[in-house]
Design an enzyme around this catalytic site. Sequence first.
Site, PDB file in Angstrom:
ATOM      1  N   ASP A 144       0.415  -1.172  -0.155  1.00 32.79           N
ATOM      2  CA  ASP A 144       0.042  -0.370   0.219  1.00 32.79           C
ATOM      3  C   ASP A 144       0.808   0.725   0.248  1.00 32.79           C
ATOM      4  O   ASP A 144       2.149   1.153   1.090  1.00 32.79           O
ATOM      5  CB  ASP A 144      -0.654  -0.081   1.348  1.00 32.79           C
ATOM      6  CG  ASP A 144      -1.803   1.466   1.384  1.00 32.79           C
ATOM      7  OD1 ASP A 144      -2.829   1.202   0.444  1.00 32.79           O
ATOM      8  OD2 ASP A 144      -2.050   2.672   2.211  1.00 32.79           O
ATOM      9  N   GLU A 187       1.394  -0.375  -4.888  1.00 34.16           N
ATOM     10  CA  GLU A 187       0.427   1.660  -5.677  1.00 34.16           C
ATOM     11  C   GLU A 187       2.378   2.424  -5.458  1.00 34.16           C
ATOM     12  O   GLU A 187       2.360   2.508  -4.238  1.00 34.16           O
ATOM     13  CB  GLU A 187       0.056   1.820  -4.436  1.00 34.16           C
ATOM     14  CG  GLU A 187      -1.553   0.779  -4.585  1.00 34.16           C
ATOM     15  CD  GLU A 187      -2.892   1.744  -3.125  1.00 34.16           C
ATOM     16  OE1 GLU A 187      -3.419   2.151  -3.418  1.00 34.16           O
ATOM     17  OE2 GLU A 187      -1.781   2.458  -2.043  1.00 34.16           O
TER      18      GLU A 187
END
Length: 539
Positions: A215, A244
């Site tokens: 993340d 990400e």
Amino acid sequence: FGWLCDERPQLLRKEDSIIYEIHVRDFTISDDSGIDKNIRGKYLGLAEEGTTYKDKKRKITVKTGIDHLKELGITHIHLLPVFDFGSVDERKSNKKGNRNWGYDPKNYNAPEGSYSSDPYDPISRIIELREMIKILHKNGIRVVMDVVYNHMQETRSLDNIVSAYYFRTDYRGRFTNGSGCGNEIATERPMVRRFIIDSIKHWLKDYNIDGLRFDLMELIDIDTMKEIVKVSKEIDDSILIYGEPWKGGESVLSNGTYKGSQRGEEFSIFNDTFRDFIRGNNSPSYGFVNGNQHDGATAWSIIEGLKGSINTLTYNPRESINYVDAHDNYTLWDQIEKSLTPGIKEKDYRKIKDENIFDNHLVRRNILALAIILTAQGIPFIQGGAEILRTKNGDHNSYKSPDNINAIFWRYKAKYIEVFNYIKGLIEIRKNFKAFRLDKREELNNLEISFLNGEENVGVIKWHFKNLNIIEENINDLIVVYNGTSIDDYDINQYMPVSKNGKWNIIADFNKAGVEVIKTVKTSEVPKMKSYSIIILYS
């Protein structure tokens, strides 16, 4: 029982991966799941085999849960956080509204207790998570764990070790907020990096996790990411690492893992550029499948994405995680419907009135978007439920929304079984044609691959793989045509080359896909295409 005999399912190449993202509770909680009501929303619910949903009206019984995953043909499930997170009261896991995606770490190295049958017993969460992983592995499905080493719900637990060391601060000693959640972990500091590496080793070795999704990876320094890749490869070279390549706010970190820094480093990133060109940005705007078919840049950007973004973003295709929706933002269905009908109300989402489901242009647009990522170079990523037209009734940030918004409802698999079968067929095609799973940029450059766009309409893309007998047995040519326009009965015969035997085998058209040949036609008799559809042929 049997944990010591657990083995990872075989994965010969990372390009063979097909990722399916789910949330433990969402995937198993609905009352039509066929899963024992005592373990719905739990680790053991996801581990239950042989579950079905029977639609009496349509006289059809469909597989649910883990059997659905196996039937669909995906290789990996991506689990939203299953580490111990703080937003849910584990002791009241069945209480209405007591649910969350889990991106608020409390304890990085212990499983979340709300998914266990007895959160009061610290052992049950360990045993049941392992049982779930073991059963998934037994069914040939690998497990990716969503990890959040960029911030914590609160700083106290790490501050108790060394105050003000584990988190970044500004010149006044205040926590910086690159995560958008109040703090950010200082991964670049030696003992913080050591903590993260040890945590990762724990999950990979003690729980046989097969992949890690990071993340807000831009808040993790690139040196730490390189070390993570090195450590994971030492444990098992087939472990997937991706995440990400962005952050949630301004950060003092200068060498974060941003988009492009993954080139040649053996990990992958979400390709949001390709996503936006396919279906528009999160506003939502228009993309190739929902209205922007007259923008030449969009067509050529789709082409670049199909080639694994090797000219703009990646060194090798597998660095690109190709997706059109995920747990964040709108589902694919809601994205497309919202972009085309901006004033739509919640109760009006996904009202399909056509008798033949493939006559509905919204259905075809959804299928076309998924078809693009399933035929593109790189690694495809599907949000759970996209294959049955999942809607969240326009809720674009459902991180704590109730089950009636987030749950996967299996009755829709029965209702939209034709769509499920189509996506299943596309996955089958991808698995059976190496041409869609090339692992090096040199392979793409060496193969004769060409794109042709009709000059009068740049919204139709033709992808021609030539001389495939180098890598495919008994196949010379493979052609995929993507019609992103509103033109029905689009005649592609003028663009079709003459095959060596004068015939083409069609394996996907606007309403069916799979490895079985739908029809064999002469070069001049290829059927006209429907709007927002795909056709795949080989000779």
